[in-house]
Write a protein that holds these residues in place. Structure first.
Motif, mmCIF file in Angstrom:
data_model
loop_
_atom_site.group_PDB
_atom_site.id
_atom_site.type_symbol
_atom_site.label_atom_id
_atom_site.label_comp_id
_atom_site.label_asym_id
_atom_site.label_seq_id
_atom_site.Cartn_x
_atom_site.Cartn_y
_atom_site.Cartn_z
ATOM 1 N N SER A 16 30.113 3.423 -3.898
ATOM 2 C CA SER A 16 29.737 4.658 -3.214
ATOM 3 C C SER A 16 30.797 5.737 -3.395
ATOM 4 O O SER A 16 30.501 6.924 -3.338
ATOM 5 N N THR A 17 32.048 5.334 -3.613
ATOM 6 C CA THR A 17 33.115 6.292 -3.910
ATOM 7 C C THR A 17 33.843 5.818 -5.154
ATOM 8 O O THR A 17 34.314 4.683 -5.217
ATOM 9 N N LEU A 18 33.901 6.679 -6.156
ATOM 10 C CA LEU A 18 34.579 6.357 -7.409
ATOM 11 C C LEU A 18 35.925 7.071 -7.407
ATOM 12 O O LEU A 18 35.990 8.290 -7.247
ATOM 13 N N GLU A 19 36.996 6.323 -7.585
ATOM 14 C CA GLU A 19 38.333 6.901 -7.685
ATOM 15 C C GLU A 19 38.934 6.439 -9.005
ATOM 16 O O GLU A 19 38.930 5.243 -9.303
ATOM 17 N N PHE A 20 39.401 7.385 -9.803
ATOM 18 C CA PHE A 20 39.939 7.057 -11.113
ATOM 19 C C PHE A 20 40.921 8.136 -11.528
ATOM 20 O O PHE A 20 40.966 9.217 -10.932
ATOM 21 N N THR A 21 41.749 7.829 -12.532
ATOM 22 C CA THR A 21 42.766 8.768 -13.001
ATOM 23 C C THR A 21 42.565 9.047 -14.479
ATOM 24 O O THR A 21 42.456 8.120 -15.275
ATOM 25 N N PHE B 297 34.941 7.520 -18.833
ATOM 26 C CA PHE B 297 35.282 6.350 -18.037
ATOM 27 C C PHE B 297 34.057 5.475 -17.850
ATOM 28 O O PHE B 297 32.948 5.979 -17.690
ATOM 29 N N ARG B 298 34.245 4.169 -17.819
ATOM 30 C CA ARG B 298 33.204 3.212 -17.442
ATOM 31 C C ARG B 298 33.689 2.550 -16.164
ATOM 32 O O ARG B 298 34.660 1.804 -16.175
ATOM 33 N N LEU B 299 33.020 2.860 -15.057
ATOM 34 C CA LEU B 299 33.463 2.400 -13.751
ATOM 35 C C LEU B 299 32.389 1.557 -13.085
ATOM 36 O O LEU B 299 31.200 1.820 -13.241
#
Length: 172
Positions: free
Chosen positions: A111-116, A105-107
């Motif tokens: 401070s908080t990373l949320e991904f699926t 993933f490239r996000l």
């Protein structure tokens, strides 16, 4: 290919792309800084349930390896996260499916990373013709991740990985 090799490759690719777009003089003046130190690596337990039209509700267990470089490795401030699902097993009434795979993933830095992540499902081996587990073929498991970072970009606490219902049942 190891995670560190992928990270070095990504830094090199970004440097080459920046040089091609900005010209050799600008690229030489602003080189991309590679991550300071090794990435944070975690083994995260997979928990949760997902419901599929032809499989019913499956309860998932397993492990996800997560690697997070400590600093953004691109000029845009993007963070590359690597995940690899191993030992993923969904069990329900009379059926079991294995889930596995990896994603990158490239996000945007936050401070908080949320991904699926989405991982392929297959029937356990061996499967016989007519076994309900044949319906596992072509299905995908969605896993929601949460990773918290401190001000320096280091992972703090324990990342989470939870199975979630698919948006739709993909066809095999």
């Amino acid at each position: 290919m190891s995670v560190s090799s992928i990270a070095r490759w990504a830094v090199t690719a970004v440097t080459v792309a920046a040089g091609a777009l900005a010209g050799s003089v600008a690229a030489a003046a602003a080189p991309v800084t590679p991550p300071a130190g090794p990435p944070s690596r975690f083994e995260v337990p997979l928990t949760g349930q997902a419901t599929f039209a032809d499989l019913g509700t499956l309860t998932f267990t397993g492990k996800v390896h997560v690697a997070v470089p400590p600093n953004p490795i691109s000029p845009q401030g993007l963070r590359i996260i690597h995940t690899r699902l191993i030992d993923g097993l969904g069990t329900g009434t009379g059926v079991s499916c294995e889930a596995r795979g990896s994603q990158h993933f490239r996000l945007a830095t936050a401070s908080t990373l949320e991904f699926t992540g989405t991982y392929n499902m297959v029937p356990p081996n061996p499967v016989k013709p007519g076994d309900p587990a044949e319906a596992c073929w072509g299905k995908r498991l969605n896993v929601a991740f949460t990773v918290s970072l401190d001000d320096a970009g280091n992972v703090v606490g324990q990342p989470t990985a939870t199975a979630v219902d698919p948006v739709e049942d993909p066809q095999p």
